[in-house]
Design a protein around this motif. Structure first.
Motif, PDB file in Angstrom:
ATOM      1  N   GLN A 276     -16.072  64.922  -6.636  1.00 43.88           N
ATOM      2  CA  GLN A 276     -15.783  63.524  -6.957  1.00 43.88           C
ATOM      3  C   GLN A 276     -14.830  62.959  -7.469  1.00 43.88           C
ATOM      4  OE1 GLN A 276     -18.619  61.680  -7.573  1.00 43.88           O
ATOM      5  NE2 GLN A 276     -19.554  63.728  -6.943  1.00 43.88           N
ATOM      6  N   LEU A 277     -13.653  63.576  -7.653  1.00 40.09           N
ATOM      7  CA  LEU A 277     -12.784  63.147  -7.864  1.00 40.09           C
ATOM      8  C   LEU A 277     -11.787  62.282  -6.399  1.00 40.09           C
ATOM      9  CD1 LEU A 277      -9.763  65.368  -9.895  1.00 40.09           C
ATOM     10  CD2 LEU A 277     -11.985  63.322 -11.004  1.00 40.09           C
ATOM     11  N   PRO A 278     -11.326  60.658  -6.423  1.00 37.78           N
ATOM     12  CA  PRO A 278     -10.488  60.257  -5.507  1.00 37.78           C
ATOM     13  C   PRO A 278      -9.380  61.288  -5.365  1.00 37.78           C
ATOM     14  CG  PRO A 278     -11.335  58.221  -6.591  1.00 37.78           C
ATOM     15  CD  PRO A 278     -11.511  60.277  -7.127  1.00 37.78           C
ATOM     16  N   VAL A 279      -8.996  60.962  -4.235  1.00 40.50           N
ATOM     17  CA  VAL A 279      -7.731  61.892  -3.881  1.00 40.50           C
ATOM     18  C   VAL A 279      -6.850  61.083  -4.559  1.00 40.50           C
ATOM     19  CG1 VAL A 279      -5.469  61.764  -2.114  1.00 40.50           C
ATOM     20  CG2 VAL A 279      -8.016  62.254  -1.457  1.00 40.50           C
ATOM     21  N   TRP A 280      -6.621  59.677  -4.873  1.00 40.29           N
ATOM     22  CA  TRP A 280      -5.382  58.827  -5.627  1.00 40.29           C
ATOM     23  C   TRP A 280      -5.436  59.932  -7.136  1.00 40.29           C
ATOM     24  CZ3 TRP A 280      -6.516  56.549  -9.669  1.00 40.29           C
ATOM     25  CH2 TRP A 280      -8.061  55.884  -9.493  1.00 40.29           C
ATOM     26  N   LEU A 281      -6.600  59.192  -7.184  1.00 43.56           N
ATOM     27  CA  LEU A 281      -6.883  60.113  -8.820  1.00 43.56           C
ATOM     28  C   LEU A 281      -6.898  61.821  -8.756  1.00 43.56           C
ATOM     29  CD1 LEU A 281      -7.597  59.837 -11.679  1.00 43.56           C
ATOM     30  CD2 LEU A 281     -10.088  60.029 -11.203  1.00 43.56           C
ATOM     31  N   GLY A 282      -6.555  62.559  -7.821  1.00 42.56           N
ATOM     32  CA  GLY A 282      -5.994  63.327  -8.081  1.00 42.56           C
ATOM     33  C   GLY A 282      -4.886  63.896  -8.199  1.00 42.56           C
ATOM     34  N   VAL A 283      -4.404  62.652  -7.658  1.00 41.58           N
ATOM     35  CA  VAL A 283      -2.321  63.082  -7.777  1.00 41.58           C
ATOM     36  C   VAL A 283      -2.090  62.378  -8.696  1.00 41.58           C
ATOM     37  CG1 VAL A 283      -0.323  61.471  -6.408  1.00 41.58           C
ATOM     38  CG2 VAL A 283      -2.148  62.455  -5.023  1.00 41.58           C
ATOM     39  N   VAL A 284      -2.472  61.701  -9.453  1.00 40.66           N
ATOM     40  CA  VAL A 284      -1.989  60.923 -10.993  1.00 40.66           C
ATOM     41  C   VAL A 284      -2.103  61.932 -12.032  1.00 40.66           C
ATOM     42  CG1 VAL A 284      -3.249  59.410 -12.375  1.00 40.66           C
ATOM     43  CG2 VAL A 284      -2.464  58.935  -9.236  1.00 40.66           C
ATOM     44  N   LEU A 285      -3.649  62.881 -11.912  1.00 44.01           N
ATOM     45  CA  LEU A 285      -3.577  63.518 -13.055  1.00 44.01           C
ATOM     46  C   LEU A 285      -3.017  64.685 -13.160  1.00 44.01           C
ATOM     47  CD1 LEU A 285      -7.620  63.967 -12.991  1.00 44.01           C
ATOM     48  CD2 LEU A 285      -6.196  63.144 -14.785  1.00 44.01           C
ATOM     49  N   VAL A 286      -2.509  65.840 -11.791  1.00 44.93           N
ATOM     50  CA  VAL A 286      -1.801  65.716 -11.555  1.00 44.93           C
ATOM     51  C   VAL A 286      -0.132  65.812 -11.778  1.00 44.93           C
ATOM     52  CG1 VAL A 286       0.094  67.351  -9.765  1.00 44.93           C
ATOM     53  CG2 VAL A 286      -2.678  67.037  -9.589  1.00 44.93           C
ATOM     54  N   ALA A 287       0.455  64.153 -11.333  1.00 47.22           N
ATOM     55  CA  ALA A 287       1.175  64.100 -11.850  1.00 47.22           C
ATOM     56  C   ALA A 287       2.136  63.779 -13.705  1.00 47.22           C
ATOM     57  CB  ALA A 287       1.865  62.417 -11.092  1.00 47.22           C
ATOM     58  N   VAL A 288       0.673  63.382 -13.993  1.00 46.65           N
ATOM     59  CA  VAL A 288       0.673  62.987 -15.129  1.00 46.65           C
ATOM     60  C   VAL A 288       0.859  64.815 -16.379  1.00 46.65           C
ATOM     61  CG1 VAL A 288      -1.403  62.459 -17.251  1.00 46.65           C
ATOM     62  CG2 VAL A 288      -0.306  60.902 -15.528  1.00 46.65           C
TER      63      VAL A 288
END
Length: 281
Positions: free
Chosen positions: A52-64
């Protein structure tokens, strides 16, 4: 009789195992189907959530998460680049499928391995019984138990989860036991003298002092679970290993290289993030 003239006990053992598996499948088919569904349920749930996670959100969550773990911009950017690279390779779906299997398998490793480590650290007899079991689990080739497990539970996520659990459990349980054994007995006795009970001493004194060893075992379990990705694909588990397997079956080295590169990227991501988050104080 074998060609050497000695009794061929291998055929006897082969027949006994085949009869046992057949009897299990025939007599308890419905219960085994239910067990397979029980095992795959959490994997499907985690996989659905990850997808359900969009790619951009997954990238942001990893960065945070990387930033919160180390407070370094360069490290956070490097970690964010890894899931982005998975998406650019066109394997985001497969990466999330593999990640779901790893998350559930490692969770089961912790739920089973920590009590085993505690019991082995406190009871030498338990440790002596478990040691050869762990040796067998770590040394026996995975294909030896994959075949009967796949016949009993069917192809797909369930046998892959069991195989991953067998492979990843021993290092975590052993390192948990080692960490607890290394706790200074004087500190334990002092805590008991201050009025703490056995369980209070365990949770408030022993486990915190054994934290480094337990977390190292958890990191090892994560890496060993990832190592089973390719093997799991051979019994129907979806994920990055399936890409490698398809490359092999189709004699397509490019496809196999993409799958292998994706596994390396996921391994680096899990290893660095696990070390960062688990060693936070």
């Amino acid at each position: 009789m074998s060609e050497s003239g000695l009794p061929d006990f291998g055929k006897v053992l082969q027949g006994a195992v085949n009869r046992a598996v057949d009897a299990l499948v025939t007599g308890y088919g419905e219960q085994l189907d239910g067990l397979g569904g029980l095992l795959t349920g959490p994997v499907r749930l985690v996989e659905a959530g990850l997808l359900q996670l969009p790619v951009w959100l997954g990238v942001v969550l990893v960065a945070v998460a990387a930033w919160l773990g180390r407070r370094e911009v360069l490290f956070a950017a490097a970690m964010a680049a890894l899931p982005l690279a998975l998406a650019l390779l066109g394997v985001w779906l497969e990466a999330m499928q593999s990640l779901a299997l790893i998350v559930v398998a490692v969770s089961m490793v912790v739920l089973l391995g920590l009590p085993l480590g505690i019991a082995a650290a406190r009871l030498p007899r338990v440790s002596r019984v478990l040691a050869p079991v762990y040796d067998l689990m770590q040394t026996i080739p995975s294909f030896v138990y994959l075949i009967p497990v796949a016949m009993v539970l069917g192809l797909g996520r369930a046998p892959a989860l069991v195989a991953t659990l067998i492979y990843a459990l021993p290092p975590f349980a052993r390192l948990s036991e080692l960490g607890l054994r290394a706790v200074d007995g004087g500190l334990v006795q002092a805590s008991r003298a201050l009025g703490l009970g056995r369980w209070q001493t365990l949770w408030l004194v022993e486990l915190p002092l054994a934290r480094a060893a337990i977390l190292q075992g958890l990191n090892q379990a994560i890496m060993m679970a990832l190592a089973m990705v390719v093997v799991a694909s051979m019994i129907g588990a979806k994920g990055l290993g399936e890409i490698v397997l398809l490359g092999l079956q189709r004699a397509d080295p490019g496809l196999g290289f993409v799958g292998g590169m994706a596994i390396v990227l996921l391994a680096i991501l899990l290893d660095r993030m696990a070390q960062t988050m688990l060693t936070r104080r």
